[in-house]
Write an enzyme that holds these catalytic residues in place. Structure first.
Site, PDB file in Angstrom:
ATOM      1  N   HIS A   1      83.466  68.734  36.000  1.00 46.39           N
ATOM      2  CA  HIS A   1      82.908  68.239  34.761  1.00 46.39           C
ATOM      3  C   HIS A   1      81.528  67.564  34.706  1.00 46.39           C
ATOM      4  CE1 HIS A   1      87.378  67.748  34.477  1.00 46.39           C
ATOM      5  NE2 HIS A   1      87.130  68.442  33.461  1.00 46.39           N
ATOM      6  N   GLY A   2      80.739  67.893  33.733  1.00 46.13           N
ATOM      7  CA  GLY A   2      79.361  67.270  33.684  1.00 46.13           C
ATOM      8  C   GLY A   2      78.284  68.257  34.302  1.00 46.13           C
TER       9      GLY A   2
ATOM     10  N   HIS B   1      88.044  74.246  33.592  1.00 49.16           N
ATOM     11  CA  HIS B   1      87.489  73.243  32.894  1.00 49.16           C
ATOM     12  C   HIS B   1      85.735  73.154  33.355  1.00 49.16           C
ATOM     13  CE1 HIS B   1      90.706  70.103  31.388  1.00 49.16           C
ATOM     14  NE2 HIS B   1      91.304  71.273  31.494  1.00 49.16           N
ATOM     15  N   GLY B   2      85.155  72.429  32.740  1.00 51.52           N
ATOM     16  CA  GLY B   2      83.715  72.163  33.423  1.00 51.52           C
ATOM     17  C   GLY B   2      82.867  73.528  33.131  1.00 51.52           C
TER      18      GLY B   2
ATOM     19  N   ASP C   1      92.534  66.439  25.093  1.00 50.92           N
ATOM     20  CA  ASP C   1      91.955  66.774  26.400  1.00 50.92           C
ATOM     21  C   ASP C   1      92.284  65.620  27.395  1.00 50.92           C
ATOM     22  OD1 ASP C   1      90.556  68.452  28.237  1.00 50.92           O
ATOM     23  OD2 ASP C   1      88.728  67.523  27.594  1.00 50.92           O
TER      24      ASP C   1
ATOM     25  N   ASN D   1      87.157  75.301  29.016  1.00 52.19           N
ATOM     26  CA  ASN D   1      86.562  74.078  28.261  1.00 52.19           C
ATOM     27  C   ASN D   1      85.005  73.886  28.569  1.00 52.19           C
ATOM     28  OD1 ASN D   1      89.464  73.758  27.980  1.00 52.19           O
ATOM     29  ND2 ASN D   1      89.517  71.603  28.996  1.00 52.19           N
ATOM     30  N   VAL D   2      84.586  73.121  27.275  1.00 53.70           N
ATOM     31  CA  VAL D   2      83.218  72.902  27.275  1.00 53.70           C
ATOM     32  C   VAL D   2      82.861  71.752  26.552  1.00 53.70           C
ATOM     33  CG1 VAL D   2      81.000  73.751  26.548  1.00 53.70           C
ATOM     34  CG2 VAL D   2      82.460  75.523  27.085  1.00 53.70           C
TER      35      VAL D   2
ATOM     36  N   THR E   1      79.940  69.135  27.817  1.00 53.56           N
ATOM     37  CA  THR E   1      78.507  68.355  28.044  1.00 53.56           C
ATOM     38  C   THR E   1      77.397  69.039  27.537  1.00 53.56           C
ATOM     39  OG1 THR E   1      79.253  67.619  30.193  1.00 53.56           O
ATOM     40  CG2 THR E   1      76.796  67.615  30.049  1.00 53.56           C
TER      41      THR E   1
ATOM     42  N   SER F   1      80.267  73.898  31.068  1.00 58.59           N
ATOM     43  CA  SER F   1      79.012  73.595  30.851  1.00 58.59           C
ATOM     44  C   SER F   1      78.270  73.525  32.178  1.00 58.59           C
ATOM     45  CB  SER F   1      78.672  72.269  30.634  1.00 58.59           C
ATOM     46  OG  SER F   1      79.415  71.657  29.339  1.00 58.59           O
TER      47      SER F   1
HETATM   48  P1  13P Z   1      81.982  69.972  30.925  1.00 60.11           P
HETATM   49  O1  13P Z   1      81.730  68.813  30.220  1.00 60.11           O
HETATM   50  O2  13P Z   1      81.525  70.212  31.945  1.00 60.11           O
HETATM   51  O3  13P Z   1      81.672  71.231  29.830  1.00 60.11           O
HETATM   52  O4  13P Z   1      83.817  69.839  30.852  1.00 60.11           O
HETATM   53  C1  13P Z   1      84.340  69.859  29.666  1.00 60.11           C
HETATM   54  C2  13P Z   1      85.770  69.778  30.046  1.00 60.11           C
HETATM   55  O5  13P Z   1      86.218  70.497  31.106  1.00 60.11           O
HETATM   56  C3  13P Z   1      86.558  69.037  29.138  1.00 60.11           C
HETATM   57  O6  13P Z   1      87.963  69.115  29.724  1.00 60.11           O
END
Ligand code: 13P
Length: 282
Positions: A178-179, A206-207, A82, A228-229, A231, A209
């Site tokens: 992200h986060g 992405h992101g 990643d 993508n997950v 956090t 979470s």
């Molecule tokens: P999150 O931590 O916000 O879920 O994002 C993860 C991510 O996009 C990894 O590439």
């Protein structure tokens, strides 16, 4: 091949109206958890390692552990890097046995991003490994809303990028980050739809979470085929571990501590997969 490349997986998902979960993990327990969740939900899976965890986990350990987990599962499992930052990181993962890699040079100018991605694609495709790249800026979620909404992906550029690089998947910026968000994310669904329609490869968000489930389900309905997950899985694992320590104290057996983390992660991963399958057609 025990670990499958993700290119075909994502094409099937795009056709079937669902998204493949791409879960970030770092060790045996977290690999076991996501593979178990995918098995229980009957979903293909991408196990992912963030580049900054490469040294911690070890590319060779990741391959060996994920292979064992995949051999014990009936669902297809891919292992990908990643946000790889350079050719060397991608090459290390390909040579170690990963079935996918991401090369992220989205912070460089367009032509540099194209050239570096082409180099990784040539190396990876020759060895049967899938490649994801990124165009636009996906910020950290604690940035203010106005920062997060800058740097969105341009649909024409996305199309040109994919035609020139022949990547298997493209990560785009449409309002997720992200986060943990500083305020509720504002997603540009119209832009996501346009990019999905114009771009000749599967699209990645992405992101995953902390983004409302309904927003994620809508993105999948519009054709996004990989989410993508990271956090939310880490927080679930940590909650389980903290509860186990509170119950058992410092002399607890490690199996009892990590089991609680693993079980909590399985539940969170299952929930995410259910959201990704909400509009599934096949
Ligand atoms: P999150 O931590 O916000 O879920 O994002 C993860 C991510 O996009 C990894 O590439």
């Amino acid at each position: 091949m025990i670990l499958v490349p993700f290119g075909y997986m994502l094409q099937q998902a795009a056709k079937g109206g669902y998204a493949i979960p791409a879960f970030n993990v770092v060790n045996m327990e977290t690999i076991q958890a996501v593979v178990r969740a995918a098995e229980l939900e009957k979903s293909p899976l991408i196990v992912q390692l963030f580049r900054e965890d490469l040294q911690f986990a070890g590319a060779d350990y990741m391959v060996a552990m994920t292979q064992v987990a995949a051999a014990n599962s009936s669902m297809p499992v891919a292992l990908s890097l990643d946000h790889g930052h350079n050719f060397e990181q991608a090459k290390l993962c390909v040579d170690s046995g990963f079935s996918g890699v991401m090369i992220d040079l989205s912070s460089d100018d367009f032509d540099t991003n194209v050239r570096a991605t082409q180099e990784v694609v040539a190396y990876a495709h020759e060895r049967g490994v899938s490649v994801e790249a990124e165009l636009g800026t996906i910020f950290d979620a604690d940035e203010p809303a106005e920062v997060r909404s800058s740097g969105m992906t341009d649909p024409e550029q996305a199309r040109e990028f994919v035609l020139r690089t022949e990547v298997d998947a493209l990560a785009i910026s449409i309002g997720t980050a992200h986060g943990l968000y500083s305020s509720t994310p504002k997603i540009d669904f119209a832009l996501a739809k346009t990019i999905v329609e114009k771009t000749p490869c599967p699209i990645v968000v992405h992101g995953g979470s902390n983004t409302p489930d309904d927003d994620i389900a809508e993105l999948v309905r519009l054709g996004v085929s990989k989410i993508n997950v990271g956090t939310d899985l880490v927080m679930a694992f940590n909650d389980g571990v903290i509860a186990a320590y509170e119950k058992n104290g410092r002399t607890a057996q490690l199996r009892d501590i990590t089991r609680e983390g693993r079980d909590a992660l399985i539940e969170m991963a299952r929930h995410k997969i259910q959201v990704f399958n909400r509009h599934r057609k096949v």
